[in-house]
Design a protein around this motif. Structure first.
Motif, mmCIF file in Angstrom:
data_model
loop_
_atom_site.group_PDB
_atom_site.id
_atom_site.type_symbol
_atom_site.label_atom_id
_atom_site.label_comp_id
_atom_site.label_asym_id
_atom_site.label_seq_id
_atom_site.Cartn_x
_atom_site.Cartn_y
_atom_site.Cartn_z
ATOM 1 N N UNK A 50 -7.059 1.663 8.734
ATOM 2 C CA UNK A 50 -6.242 1.632 9.944
ATOM 3 C C UNK A 50 -7.119 2.074 11.118
ATOM 4 N N UNK A 51 -7.335 1.225 12.078
ATOM 5 C CA UNK A 51 -8.193 1.578 13.213
ATOM 6 C C UNK A 51 -7.854 0.707 14.416
ATOM 7 N N UNK A 52 -8.098 1.268 15.603
ATOM 8 C CA UNK A 52 -7.814 0.504 16.816
ATOM 9 C C UNK A 52 -6.331 0.339 17.072
ATOM 10 N N UNK A 53 -5.541 1.303 16.621
ATOM 11 C CA UNK A 53 -4.090 1.278 16.856
ATOM 12 C C UNK A 53 -3.737 2.439 17.790
ATOM 13 N N UNK A 54 -3.804 3.668 17.282
ATOM 14 C CA UNK A 54 -3.544 4.848 18.110
ATOM 15 C C UNK A 54 -4.821 5.366 18.764
ATOM 16 N N UNK A 55 -5.963 4.868 18.332
ATOM 17 C CA UNK A 55 -7.244 5.233 18.916
ATOM 18 C C UNK A 55 -7.922 3.944 19.373
ATOM 19 N N UNK A 56 -9.018 4.089 20.105
ATOM 20 C CA UNK A 56 -9.626 2.931 20.741
ATOM 21 C C UNK A 56 -10.626 2.159 19.906
ATOM 22 N N UNK A 57 -11.402 1.334 20.592
ATOM 23 C CA UNK A 57 -12.335 0.418 19.942
ATOM 24 C C UNK A 57 -13.393 1.154 19.125
ATOM 25 N N UNK B 265 -7.139 -3.548 -12.348
ATOM 26 C CA UNK B 265 -6.100 -3.230 -13.337
ATOM 27 C C UNK B 265 -4.800 -2.851 -12.621
ATOM 28 N N UNK B 266 -4.576 -3.532 -11.512
ATOM 29 C CA UNK B 266 -3.373 -3.270 -10.714
ATOM 30 C C UNK B 266 -3.693 -2.837 -9.304
ATOM 31 N N UNK B 267 -4.855 -2.230 -9.114
ATOM 32 C CA UNK B 267 -5.272 -1.799 -7.780
ATOM 33 C C UNK B 267 -6.334 -2.770 -7.251
ATOM 34 N N UNK B 268 -6.186 -3.143 -5.975
ATOM 35 C CA UNK B 268 -7.111 -4.106 -5.376
ATOM 36 C C UNK B 268 -8.073 -3.496 -4.365
ATOM 37 N N UNK B 269 -7.663 -2.374 -3.729
ATOM 38 C CA UNK B 269 -8.485 -1.854 -2.638
ATOM 39 C C UNK B 269 -8.002 -0.465 -2.223
ATOM 40 N N UNK B 270 -8.742 0.112 -1.270
ATOM 41 C CA UNK B 270 -8.401 1.394 -0.664
ATOM 42 C C UNK B 270 -8.138 1.223 0.826
ATOM 43 N N UNK B 271 -7.513 2.254 1.417
ATOM 44 C CA UNK B 271 -7.193 2.248 2.840
ATOM 45 C C UNK B 271 -7.279 3.688 3.335
ATOM 46 N N UNK C 42 5.544 -3.145 -9.778
ATOM 47 C CA UNK C 42 5.099 -4.427 -9.233
ATOM 48 C C UNK C 42 4.954 -5.471 -10.328
ATOM 49 N N UNK C 43 4.544 -5.037 -11.522
ATOM 50 C CA UNK C 43 4.354 -5.983 -12.625
ATOM 51 C C UNK C 43 5.669 -6.586 -13.102
ATOM 52 N N UNK C 44 6.790 -5.952 -12.788
ATOM 53 C CA UNK C 44 8.099 -6.471 -13.185
ATOM 54 C C UNK C 44 8.542 -7.646 -12.322
ATOM 55 N N UNK C 45 7.967 -7.789 -11.141
ATOM 56 C CA UNK C 45 8.338 -8.872 -10.235
ATOM 57 C C UNK C 45 7.511 -10.113 -10.539
ATOM 58 N N UNK C 46 8.040 -11.276 -10.204
ATOM 59 C CA UNK C 46 7.312 -12.525 -10.435
ATOM 60 C C UNK C 46 6.391 -12.881 -9.277
ATOM 61 N N UNK C 47 6.486 -12.167 -8.166
ATOM 62 C CA UNK C 47 5.612 -12.435 -7.033
ATOM 63 C C UNK C 47 4.209 -11.911 -7.339
ATOM 64 N N UNK C 48 3.184 -12.599 -6.848
ATOM 65 C CA UNK C 48 1.818 -12.116 -6.989
ATOM 66 C C UNK C 48 1.605 -10.969 -6.000
ATOM 67 N N UNK C 49 1.097 -9.845 -6.488
ATOM 68 C CA UNK C 49 0.893 -8.688 -5.628
ATOM 69 C C UNK C 49 -0.461 -8.035 -5.904
ATOM 70 N N UNK C 50 -0.911 -7.280 -4.921
ATOM 71 C CA UNK C 50 -2.058 -6.402 -5.081
ATOM 72 C C UNK C 50 -1.663 -5.043 -4.539
ATOM 73 N N UNK C 51 -2.204 -3.996 -5.110
ATOM 74 C CA UNK C 51 -1.870 -2.642 -4.687
ATOM 75 C C UNK C 51 -3.066 -2.015 -3.974
ATOM 76 N N UNK C 52 -2.806 -1.464 -2.796
ATOM 77 C CA UNK C 52 -3.824 -0.761 -2.027
ATOM 78 C C UNK C 52 -3.445 0.716 -1.993
ATOM 79 N N UNK C 53 -4.370 1.580 -2.394
ATOM 80 C CA UNK C 53 -4.134 3.026 -2.361
ATOM 81 C C UNK C 53 -4.626 3.593 -1.041
ATOM 82 N N UNK D 38 0.833 -1.207 0.000
ATOM 83 C CA UNK D 38 0.000 0.000 0.000
ATOM 84 C C UNK D 38 0.868 1.257 0.000
ATOM 85 N N UNK D 39 0.328 2.305 -0.590
ATOM 86 C CA UNK D 39 1.005 3.604 -0.551
ATOM 87 C C UNK D 39 -0.016 4.699 -0.796
ATOM 88 N N UNK D 40 0.337 5.918 -0.385
ATOM 89 C CA UNK D 40 -0.540 7.076 -0.550
ATOM 90 C C UNK D 40 -0.013 7.914 -1.702
#
Length: 336
Positions: A197-204, A161-167, A125-136, A101-103
């Motif tokens: 990202x949740x429940x790390x620096x803030x609570x439940x 088309x290269x992107x799998x999800x958002x964050x 990422x497409x240059x590598x042989x590992x299977x990957x997904x990209x999260x924006x 993931x990256x912003x």
């Protein structure tokens, strides 16, 4: 960090890894050389700029380590090369599938558009042989609503088309999850799956809001134990937690690791997963994370297998990829 001699899995899945948090000293040197940038240090001094030790004071000290990688990742060539090098390093470490993931909005200081940044990382990422997904990643903050909307629109355009999800990433304690209701209302309509990202620096309550918004996974989720009803809800609904043990240890998300709730969550049926988060900053890799969980908490071989199967289930990937991952982790599991 304590090591053991036991044999660990030789195939791993990492669902929570930040590109800029995976810039090791060798990658930094490569990026600096190709751009003619003079690094501010070398050797051990460079390592100290890019990583923290066990004496890390707090999250702020941890976040300081992103400064240099971000300076090195402001061109399409650098983003392309970094994505490739990070993916290849993971492949060498036994990772068979990674969601990186990256912003994109953080890589526009020298004239790139968010689209330029996304294109560059997808190509890398497409240059590598590992299977990957990209999260924006959209970012927590003030006055960045338009940037976040642009990120969300790019995720919709590039989905499949290269992107799998958002964050949603950033300073959870300063910018509560509830502030982003409007953004995620629009994302939900787009059909793009997302984690938060949740429940790390803030609570439940932060996690509750993420679930209300429609998050299908939770980044970290360490603090759901503050709300027993939420723990039961997450177990019942099968919401995966992207847990990152050494990150949580070093950022003081958990003050004393004897209270780390991973094993309790696993025991009550939550789909916990093990991930690296920012491997360069933590001087870790995915195998080291599993070693740590075994040596510190007694995670058994069967439990490790279950955690990896959880990761396969939780992946933002199609059913064929998930079946392939499960077969790699536990041959014959798809026939049961």
């Amino acid at each position: 960090m304590e090591r053991t001699d036991r044999i660990f899995p030789d195939k791993y899945i990492d669902l929570h890894l930040h590109l800029d948090g995976a810039v090791t000293s060798d990658i930094a040197k490569r990026l600096a050389d190709m751009q003619g940038i003079a690094l501010p240090a070398d050797g051990e001094a460079l390592e100290k700029l890019l990583s923290v030790g066990d004496d890390c004071k707090d999250l702020n000290e941890f976040l300081d380590c992103f400064e240099l990688p971000l300076k090195l990742l402001q061109t399409t060539e650098a983003l392309n090369e970094c994505a490739y090098l990070v993916a290849e390093k993971m492949r060498e470490q036994g990772v068979i599938y990674a969601e990186i993931r990256f912003a994109p909005q953080l890589h526009c200081e020298k004239g790139l558009t968010q689209r330029n940044a996304v294109d560059a990382v997808i190509r890398g990422l497409s240059r590598s042989t590992i299977k990957t997904g990209l999260i924006l990643c959209c970012m927590r903050g003030e006055g960045i609503e338009e940037k976040n909307l642009e990120t969300a629109e790019l995720a919709e355009e590039y989905l499949g088309k290269g992107v799998n999800a958002l964050d949603l990433a950033g300073a959870e304690g300063l910018f509560p999850t509830e502030n982003f209701a409007e953004l995620f209302a629009k994302i939900r309509k787009s059909g793009v799956p997302f984690t938060i990202h949740a429940g790390e620096a803030d609570g439940a309550e932060s996690v509750r809001k993420a679930l209300e918004f429609g998050a299908s996974r939770i980044g970290h989720g360490v603090r759901i134990k503050e709300d027993p009803e939420l723990v039961s809800l997450i177990a019942k609904r099968g919401i995966p937690l992207e847990m990152c043990p050494n990150s949580n240890r070093l950022t003081r998300a958990v003050e004393d690791m004897k209270d780390y709730p991973f094993m309790d969550y696993l025991a009550c049926g939550i789909k916990v997963t093990i991930n690296t988060d920012d491997p360069a900053i933590e001087s870790t890799d995915i195998a080291e994370e599993f070693r740590y969980m075994e040596s510190r908490f007694g995670l058994t071989a069967e439990q490790q297998r279950q955690v990896l199967l959880n990761s396969a289930d939780a992946a933002f990937a199609d059913d064929d990829v998930k079946k392939w991952l499960k077969e790699q982790i536990a041959p014959g599991v798809n026939e049961k």
